[in-house]
Write an enzyme that holds these catalytic residues in place. Sequence first.
Site, PDB file in Angstrom:
ATOM      1  CG  ASP A  30      35.829  36.876  41.309  1.00  0.00           C
ATOM      2  OD1 ASP A  30      36.546  35.880  41.095  1.00  0.00           O
ATOM      3  OD2 ASP A  30      35.832  37.885  40.576  1.00  0.00           O
ATOM      4  CE  LYS A 135      37.621  36.147  38.254  1.00  0.00           C
ATOM      5  NZ  LYS A 135      37.346  37.580  38.257  1.00  0.00           N
ATOM      6  CB  CYS A 168      33.582  38.700  37.918  1.00  0.00           C
ATOM      7  SG  CYS A 168      34.821  39.977  38.202  1.00  0.00           S
TER       8      CYS A 168
HETATM    9  C1  C5J Z   1      33.595  41.048  40.355  1.00  0.00           C
HETATM   10  C2  C5J Z   1      33.940  43.403  40.389  1.00  0.00           C
HETATM   11  N1  C5J Z   1      34.036  39.918  40.904  1.00  0.00           N
HETATM   12  N2  C5J Z   1      32.630  43.673  40.499  1.00  0.00           N
HETATM   13  N3  C5J Z   1      34.402  42.132  40.418  1.00  0.00           N
HETATM   14  O1  C5J Z   1      32.488  41.104  39.838  1.00  0.00           O
HETATM   15  O2  C5J Z   1      34.740  44.301  40.303  1.00  0.00           O
END
Ligand code: C5J
Length: 244
Positions: A30, A135, A168
């Site tokens: 991400d 995702k 994540c």
């Molecule tokens: C991730 C989030 N990528 N913090 N998403 O950690 O909502």
Amino acid sequence: MATSATTRLLDAEPQPIELDWAATALVIIDMQRDFLEPGGFGETLGNDVSQLARAVAPCASVLAAARAAGMLVVHTREGHLPDLSDAPPAKIARGAPSRRIGDPGPMGRILIRGEAGHDFIPELYPLDDEIVIDKPGKGAFYATDLGEILQNFGIANLLVCGVTTEVCVNTTVREVNDRGYRCVVLADCCASYFPEFHEMGLNMIKAQGGIFGWVSSSAAVRAAMTPEILATETSNQRTVGAAQ
Ligand code: C5J
């Protein structure tokens, strides 16, 4: 574990780990504009997005090393379909963000696939032949093909980078661990909006003898990969020299 020509010892906590590079993938979680840049999903939740910038350069160094070594590279993106059909109402309704998932923002609709904010940051942009996993959840296995892809490539170990450490990254590591993969999280290649959650997120993984996995660093990976990197650089130089 049987050693092969591509097996290397990686310095890690709670103990060093032997990894066969041929059975190891780099997974970058991400690293999207929605989390790292102002005006995206992360900022709508009230976070200081500048906290994530420290992971970018170390992550780029490992990505370059993995590419030089010919390692499988997987990039994940959290986001939803434009009609929000894959976004649980409970996720959209949660909290008191300045803009909700799907609302228009300066980088397009918040956390929606295809919008500018959903894209990867330029420093870590995937190459055409690298795998991109879209995702809808925090974990990279939920509602994705990641499991089948790792199986098809004969992957047994993951080097994990990305954001955020306690959300994540941690969710994915737990999913990976339950599926029997060995997971090494690279501490300086991950970040959180809350530095203390970053530290605790890593501690949770490596405690109790490595209950979910191992924790290492970009420097340790680069050191363990040096023979492969040098081999590729030398062969590139030969190719360049031959072309002159
Ligand atoms: C991730 C989030 N990528 N913090 N998403 O950690 O909502």
